[in-house]
Enzyme design. Structure first.
Site, PDB file in Angstrom:
ATOM      1  N   GLU A 199      -5.466  -4.707  10.294  1.00 16.93           N
ATOM      2  CA  GLU A 199      -4.502  -3.778  10.424  1.00 16.93           C
ATOM      3  C   GLU A 199      -4.813  -3.040  11.813  1.00 16.93           C
ATOM      4  OE1 GLU A 199      -2.225  -2.709   6.547  1.00 16.93           O
ATOM      5  OE2 GLU A 199      -3.843  -1.235   6.932  1.00 16.93           O
ATOM      6  N   SER A 235       3.358  -2.127  10.242  1.00 16.24           N
ATOM      7  CA  SER A 235       4.846  -1.950  10.461  1.00 16.24           C
ATOM      8  C   SER A 235       5.588  -3.529   9.971  1.00 16.24           C
ATOM      9  CB  SER A 235       5.171  -1.594  11.747  1.00 16.24           C
ATOM     10  OG  SER A 235       4.769  -0.258  12.160  1.00 16.24           O
ATOM     11  N   GLU A 261      -6.825   4.718   7.557  1.00 10.74           N
ATOM     12  CA  GLU A 261      -6.380   6.324   7.154  1.00 10.74           C
ATOM     13  C   GLU A 261      -7.704   7.158   6.400  1.00 10.74           C
ATOM     14  OE1 GLU A 261      -2.718   5.609   5.261  1.00 10.74           O
ATOM     15  OE2 GLU A 261      -1.792   4.933   7.224  1.00 10.74           O
ATOM     16  N   LYS A 279       0.221   4.175  -0.263  1.00  4.50           N
ATOM     17  CA  LYS A 279      -0.321   5.326   0.296  1.00  4.50           C
ATOM     18  C   LYS A 279      -0.120   6.807  -0.733  1.00  4.50           C
ATOM     19  CE  LYS A 279      -0.045   3.073   4.577  1.00  4.50           C
ATOM     20  NZ  LYS A 279      -0.024   3.237   6.215  1.00  4.50           N
ATOM     21  N   ASN A 289       1.078  -1.128   0.032  1.00  3.77           N
ATOM     22  CA  ASN A 289      -0.136   0.036  -0.021  1.00  3.77           C
ATOM     23  C   ASN A 289       0.858   1.209  -0.210  1.00  3.77           C
ATOM     24  OD1 ASN A 289      -1.923   2.189   0.343  1.00  3.77           O
ATOM     25  ND2 ASN A 289      -2.431   1.278   2.493  1.00  3.77           N
ATOM     26  N   HIS A 312      -9.338   1.212   4.537  1.00  4.47           N
ATOM     27  CA  HIS A 312      -8.117   1.360   5.307  1.00  4.47           C
ATOM     28  C   HIS A 312      -8.480   2.514   6.398  1.00  4.47           C
ATOM     29  CE1 HIS A 312      -4.000   2.471   6.192  1.00  4.47           C
ATOM     30  NE2 HIS A 312      -3.750   1.411   5.734  1.00  4.47           N
TER      31      HIS A 312
HETATM   32  P1  13P Z   1       3.039   0.501   7.518  1.00  3.29           P
HETATM   33  O1  13P Z   1       3.478  -0.947   7.079  1.00  3.29           O
HETATM   34  O2  13P Z   1       3.851   1.753   6.973  1.00  3.29           O
HETATM   35  O3  13P Z   1       2.962   0.519   8.910  1.00  3.29           O
HETATM   36  O4  13P Z   1       1.568   0.496   7.034  1.00  3.29           O
HETATM   37  C1  13P Z   1       0.629  -0.417   6.907  1.00  3.29           C
HETATM   38  C2  13P Z   1      -0.357  -0.030   6.328  1.00  3.29           C
HETATM   39  O5  13P Z   1      -1.251   0.986   6.801  1.00  3.29           O
HETATM   40  C3  13P Z   1      -0.934  -0.807   5.093  1.00  3.29           C
HETATM   41  O6  13P Z   1      -2.005  -0.511   4.481  1.00  3.29           O
END
Ligand code: 13P
Length: 250
Positions: free
Chosen positions: A166, A212, A96, A11, A9, A94
């Site tokens: 997540e 992470s 976010e 982002k 992802n 997600h």
């Molecule tokens: P990180 O791997 O940067 O923690 O992000 C995880 C995530 O939100 C994947 O969708």
């Protein structure tokens, strides 16, 4: 359990030219992958990503879609538009999107329906905030998010669903869930699927862990019985780290 899927992802990272460069770097490193490999790119990078992944074993995901097919929805992108381009997956719900852009369980469910109807595979994200974990309601939160998102999804359509567990406190924080914590919740989500459908459907669904996950901890997480892959943020932006995670998914 389910088929292993490792998805990046990205982002809001990488311009189209940078996307091409990153995919070109990833391609040779993952060409013999034993799992499905996906890159989830910003909308604007989709043409470049489709071009760069052509003829490879890498699928392209969008990071969201709207549920209506077309109409007066300024700034939105429909699942049909993605599908016509050649996009196979879409990340939905997600944290976010839920936290910063107002997505709710109800709107996530509509997006899931739109994605299924367009023939996309939805990567449905669920997960608890830190306070919820501390209150001991992680299982309930994840069950509720899963049940609402899958309302009206048939057993046949469930084949178009990947679930990504997540925990919000582990995203972008460098604070990974332990392999046991990740496995426990992935198993609970699988039980929810068994309750909604049946055990065979639950065994077949891919449940990823995200938060992470990196080149150092992926093997341990992916070795767990109920973790069928990963949704990778930061580490998916580095070709070698992403490839190491892909290689750990056997
Ligand atoms: P990180 O791997 O940067 O923690 O992000 C995880 C995530 O939100 C994947 O969708």
């Amino acid at each position: 359990m389910g088929k292993y899927v490792i998805a990046g992802n990205w982002k809001m990272n990488k311009t189209p030219a940078e996307a091409t460069a990153l995919i070109e770097a990833i391609k040779p490193l993952v060409k013999d992958a034993a799992c499905d490999v996906v890159v989830g790119v910003p909308f604007i990078d989709i043409p470049a990503a489709l071009e760069a992944t052509k003829g490879s074993n890498i699928g392209v995901a969008a990071q969201n879609c709207y549920w209506e097919k077309s109409g007066a929805f300024t700034g939105e992108i429909s699942a049909d538009m993605l599908r016509e381009m050649g996009v196979k997956y879409v990340i939905l719900g997600h944290s976010e999107r839920r936290t910063y852009f107002g997505d709710t369980d109800a709107t996530v469910a509509k997006r899931v329906r739109g994605a299924i109807d367009a023939g996309l595979t939805a990567i449905l994200c669920v997960g608890e905030y830190l306070e919820q974990r501390e209150q001991g309601i992680t299982a309930e939160i994840c069950a509720m998010q899963t049940k609402i998102a899958l309302e009206g999804v048939s057993e046949e359509e469930l084949k178009q669903i990947i679930i990504a567990y997540e925990p919000v406190w582990a995203i972008g924080t460098g604070k990974t869930a332990t392999a046991e914590q990740a496995n426990e919740v992935c198993a609970q989500i699988r039980d929810v699927i068994a309750g909604l459908y049946n055990q065979a459907a639950a065994d077949a669904v891919t449940i990823q862990y995200g938060g992470s996950m990196n080149a150092g901890n992926a093997a341990q997480l992916l070795a767990m019985s109920d973790v069928d892959g990963g949704l990778i943020g930061g580490a998916s932006l580095k070709a070698e780290d992403f490839a190491t995670i892909v290689a750990a998914a056997k």
